[in-house]
Scaffold this motif. Structure first.
Motif, PDB file in Angstrom:
ATOM      1  N   GLN B 394      39.826  26.238   9.489  1.00  0.00           N
ATOM      2  CA  GLN B 394      40.382  25.368  10.548  1.00  0.00           C
ATOM      3  C   GLN B 394      40.172  25.994  11.913  1.00  0.00           C
ATOM      4  OE1 GLN B 394      40.909  22.504   9.364  1.00  0.00           O
ATOM      5  NE2 GLN B 394      40.888  23.339   7.297  1.00  0.00           N
ATOM      6  N   ALA B 395      40.404  27.314  11.985  1.00  0.00           N
ATOM      7  CA  ALA B 395      40.236  27.989  13.277  1.00  0.00           C
ATOM      8  C   ALA B 395      38.778  27.929  13.721  1.00  0.00           C
ATOM      9  CB  ALA B 395      40.705  29.433  13.172  1.00  0.00           C
ATOM     10  N   ALA B 396      37.868  28.007  12.742  1.00  0.00           N
ATOM     11  CA  ALA B 396      36.437  27.956  13.084  1.00  0.00           C
ATOM     12  C   ALA B 396      36.076  26.623  13.714  1.00  0.00           C
ATOM     13  CB  ALA B 396      35.591  28.206  11.833  1.00  0.00           C
ATOM     14  N   LYS B 397      36.779  25.576  13.299  1.00  0.00           N
ATOM     15  CA  LYS B 397      36.519  24.265  13.910  1.00  0.00           C
ATOM     16  C   LYS B 397      36.961  24.253  15.369  1.00  0.00           C
ATOM     17  CE  LYS B 397      37.277  21.603   9.738  1.00  0.00           C
ATOM     18  NZ  LYS B 397      38.264  20.798   9.043  1.00  0.00           N
ATOM     19  N   ARG B 398      37.920  25.103  15.692  1.00  0.00           N
ATOM     20  CA  ARG B 398      38.406  25.122  17.071  1.00  0.00           C
ATOM     21  C   ARG B 398      37.786  26.262  17.866  1.00  0.00           C
ATOM     22  NH1 ARG B 398      43.242  23.988  14.135  1.00  0.00           N
ATOM     23  NH2 ARG B 398      43.651  26.198  14.070  1.00  0.00           N
ATOM     24  N   GLY B 399      36.724  26.844  17.330  1.00  0.00           N
ATOM     25  CA  GLY B 399      35.989  27.804  18.153  1.00  0.00           C
ATOM     26  C   GLY B 399      36.017  29.247  17.677  1.00  0.00           C
ATOM     27  N   LEU B 400      36.736  29.541  16.584  1.00  0.00           N
ATOM     28  CA  LEU B 400      36.698  30.910  16.069  1.00  0.00           C
ATOM     29  C   LEU B 400      35.293  31.203  15.537  1.00  0.00           C
ATOM     30  CD1 LEU B 400      37.959  33.570  15.010  1.00  0.00           C
ATOM     31  CD2 LEU B 400      38.575  32.337  12.942  1.00  0.00           C
ATOM     32  N   ARG B 401      34.734  32.325  15.965  1.00  0.00           N
ATOM     33  CA  ARG B 401      33.402  32.709  15.482  1.00  0.00           C
ATOM     34  C   ARG B 401      33.561  33.845  14.490  1.00  0.00           C
ATOM     35  NH1 ARG B 401      29.196  30.792  19.095  1.00  0.00           N
ATOM     36  NH2 ARG B 401      27.868  32.479  18.402  1.00  0.00           N
ATOM     37  N   VAL B 402      33.046  33.624  13.288  1.00  0.00           N
ATOM     38  CA  VAL B 402      33.250  34.565  12.194  1.00  0.00           C
ATOM     39  C   VAL B 402      31.963  35.343  11.933  1.00  0.00           C
ATOM     40  CG1 VAL B 402      33.923  34.777   9.774  1.00  0.00           C
ATOM     41  CG2 VAL B 402      34.896  32.946  11.178  1.00  0.00           C
ATOM     42  N   SER B 403      32.093  36.649  11.783  1.00  0.00           N
ATOM     43  CA  SER B 403      30.961  37.482  11.392  1.00  0.00           C
ATOM     44  C   SER B 403      31.318  38.219  10.111  1.00  0.00           C
ATOM     45  CB  SER B 403      30.641  38.510  12.479  1.00  0.00           C
ATOM     46  OG  SER B 403      30.308  37.860  13.676  1.00  0.00           O
ATOM     47  N   TYR B 404      30.296  38.682   9.415  1.00  0.00           N
ATOM     48  CA  TYR B 404      30.555  39.326   8.129  1.00  0.00           C
ATOM     49  C   TYR B 404      29.610  40.493   7.896  1.00  0.00           C
ATOM     50  CZ  TYR B 404      31.280  40.109   3.194  1.00  0.00           C
ATOM     51  OH  TYR B 404      31.565  40.684   2.002  1.00  0.00           O
ATOM     52  N   VAL B 405      30.165  41.561   7.374  1.00  0.00           N
ATOM     53  CA  VAL B 405      29.355  42.691   6.917  1.00  0.00           C
ATOM     54  C   VAL B 405      29.697  42.932   5.453  1.00  0.00           C
ATOM     55  CG1 VAL B 405      28.883  45.152   7.151  1.00  0.00           C
ATOM     56  CG2 VAL B 405      29.311  43.768   9.204  1.00  0.00           C
ATOM     57  N   GLY B 406      28.698  42.875   4.595  1.00  0.00           N
ATOM     58  CA  GLY B 406      28.966  43.110   3.184  1.00  0.00           C
ATOM     59  C   GLY B 406      27.758  42.754   2.345  1.00  0.00           C
ATOM     60  N   PRO B 407      27.876  42.983   1.036  1.00  0.00           N
ATOM     61  CA  PRO B 407      26.728  42.790   0.153  1.00  0.00           C
ATOM     62  C   PRO B 407      26.629  41.372  -0.423  1.00  0.00           C
ATOM     63  CG  PRO B 407      28.483  43.869  -1.028  1.00  0.00           C
ATOM     64  CD  PRO B 407      29.004  43.629   0.355  1.00  0.00           C
ATOM     65  N   ASN B 408      27.466  40.471   0.023  1.00  0.00           N
ATOM     66  CA  ASN B 408      27.509  39.144  -0.575  1.00  0.00           C
ATOM     67  C   ASN B 408      27.477  38.087   0.509  1.00  0.00           C
ATOM     68  OD1 ASN B 408      30.076  40.331   0.113  1.00  0.00           O
ATOM     69  ND2 ASN B 408      31.023  38.463  -0.621  1.00  0.00           N
ATOM     70  N   ALA B 409      26.876  36.953   0.188  1.00  0.00           N
ATOM     71  CA  ALA B 409      26.748  35.882   1.181  1.00  0.00           C
ATOM     72  C   ALA B 409      27.027  34.535   0.551  1.00  0.00           C
ATOM     73  CB  ALA B 409      25.354  35.913   1.795  1.00  0.00           C
ATOM     74  N   GLU B 410      27.914  34.508  -0.434  1.00  0.00           N
ATOM     75  CA  GLU B 410      28.230  33.208  -1.039  1.00  0.00           C
ATOM     76  C   GLU B 410      28.908  32.324   0.010  1.00  0.00           C
ATOM     77  OE1 GLU B 410      29.939  35.916  -1.535  1.00  0.00           O
ATOM     78  OE2 GLU B 410      32.019  35.355  -1.215  1.00  0.00           O
ATOM     79  N   ASP B 411      28.828  31.016  -0.210  1.00  0.00           N
ATOM     80  CA  ASP B 411      29.260  30.052   0.802  1.00  0.00           C
ATOM     81  C   ASP B 411      30.789  30.021   0.902  1.00  0.00           C
ATOM     82  OD1 ASP B 411      29.450  28.027   2.591  1.00  0.00           O
ATOM     83  OD2 ASP B 411      28.357  26.548   1.390  1.00  0.00           O
ATOM     84  N   TRP B 412      31.284  30.333   2.075  1.00  0.00           N
ATOM     85  CA  TRP B 412      32.738  30.242   2.301  1.00  0.00           C
ATOM     86  C   TRP B 412      33.147  28.878   2.795  1.00  0.00           C
ATOM     87  CZ3 TRP B 412      33.816  35.481   5.256  1.00  0.00           C
ATOM     88  CH2 TRP B 412      33.633  36.550   4.351  1.00  0.00           C
ATOM     89  N   LEU B 413      32.182  27.968   2.910  1.00  0.00           N
ATOM     90  CA  LEU B 413      32.457  26.626   3.416  1.00  0.00           C
ATOM     91  C   LEU B 413      33.051  26.679   4.820  1.00  0.00           C
ATOM     92  CD1 LEU B 413      33.829  24.969   0.158  1.00  0.00           C
ATOM     93  CD2 LEU B 413      31.485  25.060   0.989  1.00  0.00           C
ATOM     94  N   LEU B 414      32.592  27.624   5.578  1.00  0.00           N
ATOM     95  CA  LEU B 414      32.943  27.694   6.993  1.00  0.00           C
ATOM     96  C   LEU B 414      31.772  28.407   7.658  1.00  0.00           C
ATOM     97  CD1 LEU B 414      34.036  30.856   7.804  1.00  0.00           C
ATOM     98  CD2 LEU B 414      35.869  30.109   6.313  1.00  0.00           C
ATOM     99  N   PRO B 415      31.564  28.142   8.942  1.00  0.00           N
ATOM    100  CA  PRO B 415      30.396  28.750   9.575  1.00  0.00           C
ATOM    101  C   PRO B 415      30.561  30.256   9.779  1.00  0.00           C
ATOM    102  CG  PRO B 415      31.641  27.441  11.157  1.00  0.00           C
ATOM    103  CD  PRO B 415      32.291  27.235   9.829  1.00  0.00           C
TER     104      PRO B 415
END
Lengths: 439, 783
Positions: B394-415
């Motif tokens: 929900q926060a991502a819809k309002r402009g939260l930008r998410v980054s990730y570091v890790g060995p997995n990239a399965e879909d979190w259903l958010l950008p």
């Protein structure tokens, strides 16, 4: 008694739709005039306002006013859409405009895009006329190649990209916000308004949507001036209008006449009532418009205000003529079936109500009507009208209300006698098709 | 602010309010079906039509914006006429099957039909019939009852993040359905049952087992993930029949994950341990509590006497209650042992010496909404913490930008805007790269202690992008997920996460694995001075283990090592709700203690919120609340301070009786030299282990309906195409995986969502337990 053709003028060769023929008829001169004379967008809109042009798709909203709703200073993309999703039963004018004179629409849209600052446009074409869609694609290619479309139109900074988009035949996609949803690739279901497309349209950007015929009229307004166009019709009802005359007439077809032409003249143009029979009823503006009995209709002139005063709507200009051999119950049953099948199913009154209406009318037609059914029909339509997201609910209700209002005795006869007031042989003779034994 | 008059009452509402908002504020109830405060406005049911001054027709309250000076009547004659008209339409095709409908008694349509419907119908034609759909093992359908409000459609699209349902066809033929031959597989799918205003979507496990009015509604708290969702547990005849969300805007809002909602089925499992059991002379026998507890007390006493207090240790599940954890650690310390740990799946304890306070989220859950940058390190966020992921979505819809570091990239259903997809062994360097780039971007020097390490790493393009993004934000958080917490360099990763947060003035948090991960730290269920941590206790086996709520093959970082240690121990006392098959081999006493529904208890969630709850049903059979068992055991061992009459008293003692006790103990920051050890050594591929959500704790493992979902499918050996090619295996091929600890066979699956050089093999599962540690090197060989 004559037609007065603008859009349909000179369309008597088999290449009339081609760019060269269009230019030979004076096409794209309006666009060139705007460019050469550096007419400002404001002045274009002012001219359209002056012309009294009203939306030709059905609602009759003043076009110039609609154009002026587009936010001038909006920073992002703005869109233009042409509604060629001509699905209203009885209407077949946009098909012929696109088939024989597609460049008039392209020119009109380009002028509109110039006036409102739109970068992109879509012409949404009814899915069942695929050949027309294909021809429009060809016309677009011609216009692009000739510099009338695309970037740097006629060597200026003005650019407009226009695309053809075809639907798949759903009536609801002719509703402007359902059309927008469909363009976006979603299921064609109307949006709740407000917000209106002028502030939240395609992809949420300001968008103006006009009918094919509306756009096709624009070049004439620019060329000859708004006032000239207005004077072709009558005050508040400027210009000419194409009427699709169908039903029990000698020569069904499209007739472009001045707005304000008496109905009797239009009927005569279309060859009069077929077989010399008596006129019974007319639906003056497409299947959604209330039906009018012959006597009322014969006193009308064909323009927005006159038809409205008579209790119906000019609508899309689809004139459905019914003679004395028509069973009004059967006619309504067919109309109700259409709305039942075409309701999008989004909101409750229309989804549930259109099926109910159809079933009751079907029951009356098939000799199973009940005395309370006319009250029921009136009550159900009252519960649909004005309670839905879009106008389809109203469109489904108005025929029912008007048929019951003007031809209630036929319905009562059906209910009481389990058969039709109009004898079956008369119906058969009138329509030259077999009509079932109960009717 | 706008002024509006509703039903004669003049109120001020915020700009942008709808008439529905205003009516709610004014205390006027407007009947509705499609409107839901958490979903987008559809305005399709038309039930909320109200009369508005100067409007020629009734307008839907849910979609009509308030204008200043507006006058609205929600119950005027015109409004009620419109509402009744809509109700008639809704009912004409709705079956009159309330007596056999599971929704009966809690049905919005039924309730409103009382007020707005007629006693008989004017519709006398045949009603519509709609074929049912198979949505999976959790949601049952009776689609003929559907009123097409599209709440479920909007939920899957907007809240769960994937449009798994849609409205197909037109008009009266319109149907809500999943994609052809698909089921609804969201980990939040159960919420559509609550959302459905009619009986079209009902709970498959609960179906036809009770009426809503026959059940009592009791409050509880979810014992699964670290969110601590609030529950309403519905009980009939002392049996838990169903679990529903208890609305708490600060935690779960009005939602529940399927895990929270359907795990209750395990409470009635055949595998419940209902009588104390002890093993004597190699034979298991059911005994009474007195015998069992004396057996355990004597065993512990003699072990301490003969081998010293340092030879006993407690391994405590972070899903246990605060009271149980407190008494267990108190008992151990009373015996003289500091060998206590609750971080059972963790592997790196190098931060312990420098850590003060409990590792926690670093912020209130609700404040996710106000973040505009989030860096997640090592997490299967969507499956590990479904509702936290929902908040991020929900926060991502309002402009939260998410980054990730890790060995997995399965879909979190958010950008996820930036992603550094790196093997576990490269995470530290990658994160150091982010620190380095960030320090340049914000022109702040890197802290002295880690400056040398950071100076030596190269900045990858992904690290640069993450740093640029973080630097451009104004409210940032860095979260360490379960994978990061279980990482062999967890403390070093945390050190770098802290540094990133420092550089952007953001917050750093550990999401935490279990319902009481924070609580366990707060009450000292971690080793004290001189005590041994879980890895140490298993590396060098003890003589006696007290195991609370955990199973050797599923709940530990290394199933093989745990099993071996337990088998070697002279005494293993297992306290739990279930009869674990493995425990029959290694344990000497199995004591049935109550799951969360059968005991009072307290959980401290990831934001440090203390949530106490009472038992909602009587303990099954001879099962007893864990705190009572530990109290008696303390007494039998002759320890002081085990005289409690109520669970509340234990809680008061555990939390020092002070409201600030927990908040004063939140922290958990580390100060460690960065690990120079390579995270993985040897030839082969690095193992990436997720803990599948329906295997994470003893309760969900035994919930039959959850076990039938796609998320509970048997683990696969997932690797990207390059890794598969390097090991010569094809998608779908049976492969042999070999670690230092053992060998298992699984089916290979080519999955580009796994970092290069890694094989993702889930933990907490029978089929993978033989591999031992959750991290490290494994070889892959096609069969």
């Amino acid at each position: 008694m004559s037609t007065h053709e603008l859009i349909f003028a000179g369309l008597d060769g088999d290449r009339t739709w081609r760019l060269e023929d269009y230019v030979a008829r004076g096409g794209y001169s309006a666009l060139k005039k705007i460019i050469n004379e550096k007419i400002s967008p404001e002045d274009v809109i002012a001219e359209v306002k002056k012309s009294g042009l009203r939306g030709r798709g059905g609602a009759g909203f003043p076009t110039g006013l609609k154009w002026s709703f587009m936010p001038r200073a909006f920073p992002g993309a703005k869109y233009l859409a042409c509604n060629s999703d001509e699905g209203e039963p009885g209407t077949f004018k946009d098909r012929d405009i696109l088939r024989y004179n597609p460049h008039s629409v392209i020119e009109g849209m380009t002028i509109a895009a110039y006036a409102m600052g739109c970068e992109r446009g879509y012409n949404y074409i009814h899915g069942e006329i695929f050949d027309v869609y294909q021809r429009f694609e060809e016309a677009l290619a011609e216009a692009r190649a000739a510099g009338f479309l695309g970037q740097n139109i006629l060597g200026t900074d003005f650019g407009f990209e226009l695309f053809a988009h075809h639907g798949y035949g759903a009536y609801i996609c002719g509703e402007e916000t359902a059309l927008l949803e469909s363009i976006e690739g979603k299921k064609g279901q109307p949006r709740f308004k407000p917000p209106f497309p002028a502030s939240y349209g395609i992809y949420g950007k300001p968008t103006t949507i006009n009918n094919t015929e509306t756009f096709a009229s624009v070049p004439f307004i620019i060329n000859d001036g708004g006032e000239h166009f207005l004077n072709l019709g009558k005050p508040n009802n400027g210009g000419t209008k194409i009427f699709s005359v169908s039903g029990h007439v000698g020569r069904p077809g499209n007739y472009e006449v001045r707005l304000g032409t008496p109905f009797s003249e239009l009927l005569a143009l279309a060859g009069g009532v077929r077989g010399g029979r008596r006129l019974k009823a007319v639906i003056p503006g497409g299947s959604s418009a209330p039906v009018l009995p012959a006597d009322i209709m014969m006193d009308c002139t064909m323009d927005y205000d006159s038809i409205s005063k008579a209790g119906s709507m000019l609508g899309s200009g689809a004139v459905i003529v019914m003679d004395e051999s028509t069973c009004m119950v059967k006619a309504l049953e067919r109309l109700s079936y259409f709305y039942f099948e075409e309701s999008c199913g989004q909101c409750t009154p229309c989804r549930e109500g259109t099926g109910w209406l159809y079933r009751v009318v079907h029951r009356i037609e098939h000799g199973k009507g009940r005395p309370e059914d006319l009250d029921l029909l009136n009550s159900v339509t009252a519960n649909i009208m004005g309670r839905t997201i879009c106008a389809l609910g109203d469109a489904a209700s108005m025929p029912v209300q008007s048929f019951v209002k003007h031809f209630g005795s036929e319905f009562e006869y059906h209910i009481e006698h389990k058969q039709c007031l109009v004898p079956a042989d008369v119906q058969n003779e009138g329509s030259k098709i077999y009509v079932g034994p109960t009717c | 602010m706008l002024e509006i008059e509703i039903d004669g009452k003049v109120i001020q509402v915020n700009d942008g309010s709808t008439v529905m908002d205003a009516a709610t504020q004014a205390g006027s109830y407007v009947p509705h079906f499609c409107y839901h405060k958490k979903l987008s406005i559809a305005a399709n049911c038309r039930m909320c039509l109200v009369q508005v001054e100067k409007a020629p027709k009734p307008l839907p309250a849910c979609a009509t914006p308030v204008t200043n000076g507006m006058k609205v009547w929600t119950h005027s004659e015109a409004a009620v006429k419109a509402q009744k008209g809509v109700m008639e339409f809704l009912l004409i095709n709705h079956p009159l099957d309330c007596p056999i409908c599971d929704q009966g008694g809690e049905c919005q349509l039924q309730d409103l039909a009382v007020g707005y419907g007629d006693s008989s119908s004017r519709y006398q034609e045949e009603k519509r019939v709609v074929l049912n759909k198979n949505l999976g093992s959790l949601v049952a359908t009776d689609m003929t009852r559907c009123i097409n409000c599209t709440r479920c459609v909007r939920f899957t699209q907007e809240i769960a993040g994937e449009m798994e349902l849609g409205q197909a066809f037109r008009g009266e033929h319109a149907e809500i359905m999943p994609f052809v031959e698909k089921t609804v597989d969201s980990e939040l799918s159960g919420n559509i049952i609550d959302l459905c205003p009619v009986g079209a979507l009902t709970s498959k496990p609960f179906r036809f087992s009770a009426r809503t009015w026959e059940m009592s509604r009791r409050k509880s708290v979810s014992p699964h993930d670290s969110l601590g969702s609030n529950l309403i547990v519905q009980v009939k005849h002392d049996t838990v029949k169903r679990v529903l969300p208890l609305e708490n805007e600060a935690i779960n809002e009005c939602w529940l994950s399927d895990k929270d909602r359907f795990a209750y089925e395990a409470l009635g499992s055949d595998e419940r341990l209902t009588k104390p059991m002890i093993r004597q002379g190699g034979e298991w026998q059911e005994v009474d509590w007195q015998t069992a507890l004396e057996f355990v007390a004597n065993g512990l006493k003699s072990t301490v006497r003969e081998q010293g207090a340092q030879s006993v240790g407690a391994l405590l599940s972070p899903h246990a209650t605060l009271e149980e954890l407190h008494l267990a650690q108190k008992l151990m310390r009373g015996l003289g042992s500091e060998n206590i740990d609750s971080r059972l799946r963790q592997a790196d304890f190098s931060g312990d010496a420098s850590r003060s306070g409990a590792p926690w989220l670093g912020m209130p859950i609700a404040e996710v909404a106000s973040l505009n940058r989030l860096l997640v390190v090592g997490s299967f966020l969507r499956k590990d913490h479904p509702l936290l992921a929902q908040r991020v979505r929900q926060a991502a819809k309002r402009g939260l930008r998410v980054s990730y570091v890790g060995p997995n990239a399965e879909d979190w259903l958010l950008p996820v805007r930036n992603r550094a997809l790196v093997a576990p062994g490269k995470m530290l360097a990658e994160l150091a790269g982010v620190v380095k780039a960030l320090s340049l971007a914000v022109s702040k020097p890197v802290s002295g202690a880690i400056a040398d390490y950071v100076a030596a790493v190269a900045i990858s393009p992904a690290a640069q992008a993450i740093a640029d993004d973080l630097a451009a934000g104004s409210s940032a958080a860095v979260w360490l997920g379960n994978l990061a917490a279980q990482h062999p360099q967890a403390a070093s990763l945390q050190q770098l996460a802290q540094e990133i947060a420092r550089l952007v003035d953001g917050r750093v948090g550990i999401i935490g694995e279990a319902a009481n991960s924070v609580g366990a730290h707060v009450v000292g269920a971690v080793p004290g001075a001189g005590g041994r941590n879980v890895a140490d206790m298993l590396d060098k086996p003890l003589a006696a283990y007290l195991v609370l709520g955990a199973e050797a093959e599923f709940d530990f970082a290394d199933a093989v090592k745990t099993r071996t240690a337990f088998e070697q121990a002279g005494l293993v006392v297992s306290l739990g709700a279930f009869r674990s098959v493995a425990a029959l081999d290694y344990a000497d006493a199995m004591l049935p203690i109550a799951p969360f529904t059968e005991t009072a208890g307290t959980f401290v969630n990831c934001e440090g919120r203390v949530q106490s709850f009472y038992g909602v049903v009587k303990p099954l059979g001879e099962t007893r609340p864990g705190w009572k068992v530990l109290r008696v055991l303390g007494n039998l061992l002759g320890l002081d301070g085990f005289d409690f009459a109520k669970a509340d008293e234990v809680c008061v003692e555990a939390l020092g009786g002070s409201p600030e006790f927990v908040s004063e103990r939140l922290g958990g920051l580390v100060d460690v030299p960065l690990s120079s050890q390579p995270a993985a050594e040897g030839k082969g591929f690095e193992r990436v282990a997720d803990i599948p959500l329906y295997f994470a704790d003893p309760l969900v493992r035994r919930a039959p309906s959850l076990q039938k979902t796609k998320d509970a499918a048997a683990p696969l050996a997932r690797m990207n195409a390059a890794t598969a090619a390097a090991s010569g295996v094809a998608d779908g091929q049976l492969v042999r995986l070999r670690s230092a600890a053992g060998v298992v066979s699984l089916t290979a699956r080519v999955d580009e969502a796994v970092a290069d050089g890694c094989v993702r093999v889930a933990g907490a599962h029978q089929s993978t337990a033989g591999l031992g540690p959750l991290s490290g090197v494994i070889s892959v060989e096609g069969l």
